[in-house]
Design an enzyme around this catalytic site. Sequence first.
Site, PDB file in Angstrom:
ATOM      1  N   GLU A 196      36.450 -30.393  64.745  1.00 24.80           N
ATOM      2  CA  GLU A 196      36.822 -30.977  63.472  1.00 24.80           C
ATOM      3  C   GLU A 196      38.216 -30.520  62.995  1.00 24.80           C
ATOM      4  O   GLU A 196      39.042 -31.328  62.604  1.00 24.80           O
ATOM      5  CB  GLU A 196      35.767 -30.563  62.431  1.00 24.80           C
ATOM      6  CG  GLU A 196      36.004 -31.078  61.035  1.00 24.80           C
ATOM      7  CD  GLU A 196      35.571 -32.527  60.883  1.00 24.80           C
ATOM      8  OE1 GLU A 196      34.799 -33.003  61.733  1.00 24.80           O
ATOM      9  OE2 GLU A 196      36.020 -33.173  59.921  1.00 24.80           O
ATOM     10  N   ASP A 197      38.450 -29.218  63.038  1.00 21.02           N
ATOM     11  CA  ASP A 197      39.642 -28.660  62.383  1.00 21.02           C
ATOM     12  C   ASP A 197      40.802 -28.348  63.323  1.00 21.02           C
ATOM     13  O   ASP A 197      41.914 -28.114  62.874  1.00 21.02           O
ATOM     14  CB  ASP A 197      39.283 -27.368  61.627  1.00 21.02           C
ATOM     15  CG  ASP A 197      38.307 -27.636  60.497  1.00 21.02           C
ATOM     16  OD1 ASP A 197      38.182 -28.811  60.106  1.00 21.02           O
ATOM     17  OD2 ASP A 197      37.673 -26.681  60.027  1.00 21.02           O
TER      18      ASP A 197
END
Length: 483
Positions: A69-70
Amino acid sequence: MKELTLGSVRHDVGKIEKAWEFARIAHYGQKRLTGEDYVYHPLNVAIILAGWKLDDASIIAALLHDTIEDCGVAKTEIAAEFGADVAELVDGVTKVSHIRLKGSRDQEFVENLRKIFLVMARDLRVVLIKLGDRLHNMRTLYPLPEDKRMKIALETLEVYAPLAERLGMGQVKAELDDLAFEYAYEDEFRRVNAGASEYFKKTGEHIEVMKKVIGRSLTREGVRADIHAREKHLYSLWRKLQRPSINWDFGEIHDIVAMRVIVEEVAQCYVALGVVHSKYKPVPHLGVSDFIAQPKPNGYRSIHTKVFGPGGRIVEVQIRTREMNEQAEYGVAAHWAYSDAKMRGVSEGKLEKGSVRVKGEKLLWVKQLVQWQKEIKDTREFLMAVKFDAFNHRNFVFSPKGDVYDLPSSATPVDFAFAVHTDLGKYIKGAKVNGKFVPLDYKLSSGDVVEIIKSKNPRNPSRGWLEFVVTTAARRKIKREVE
Ligand code: MN
């Protein structure tokens, strides 16, 4: 292989260190609003999961849970470095995070729960990682802007804490509730906190006295017990205080501090109950609840009794075995650790036998999972099963309130009604599935929300229903009425 054994779980430290290095590099330069390096978040989630005694794949996935995700790490890269199992877990957590969890109304809650459930049906560990993630986020929520704090706190109260409860993770539910309570209802939190402290102190002192009296008697009976006081957590206290019968009278809450007696074996629970009642009279009408003979739907087991303690004050005593206690606090995760330990040959004597009893067809899904985990013999098979592929042919349907029932395939709304309660079977007028009217012989499928439309007065089941019902419970009960 560099190994470390924590409690009953053996860990491959080399693999975990490799994941830690990977996470540090991936999150390099990222900061949290608390000011610390971002990577301490996944590290703390991994520590939480290790505390729940989860396996290495879960711990590694926790360390990596925000990298897709990041940090733009590809799933294939995780698979290449740590194996497909870990990659699936990280991917699953990323997907659950995308499910928008909003709203407090029943219907939306059920919808959200259903989405989580479908992910969970693939691998329960995904949800456990997500719960660990939420727990650490709640512990470090303070630097966020107020509107975000409020939103996250409400979501925690409405979705994650109930989810933890449904998984039987009482300890986790309590912490999530109380952390969120303070942000979501600040004034009420202060009021309950201030009001409770005096009662916590007073009842705590009474329990100290009882502890000595009961401890001595148990020793005479040859029962080793660990006795302590537990304070009711503030959020559930608040909920109770609002009941009209209580109306904010703290003195009316008998389990504000409960005495907990932890013994080794089931039989000793009943010995302990006898000892407690011989020293302190049970309160008439409030009585004894035996959740060992009849566990709660989420698997909770314990004996509760309310007695007149020192000074005539009513005190609740909760009696359970060590294993029941672990299960009450860590739920599914504890069952996991136990089956894992059992698989690796931890002596049977240390593990309580028959810890899970499954009755009839009306299985709530936690029991089902647990039972299933018990049946699995070797590690390989266990890991396969944990992925819950075999789960696909099982049929999980929801009541409008979000309770889950496990029914065989081809089950109908009539089977559902009898699974919920015999009496409901006598009031069937119609049925809705996912909000739409359906015929009574409609074939339910996993994820369906089933609502039985009740008649005003009881009516006899129809003989025709025997043509399509598939559960023996429904068949038996219908036959009894029509023959
Ligand atoms: Mn996270």
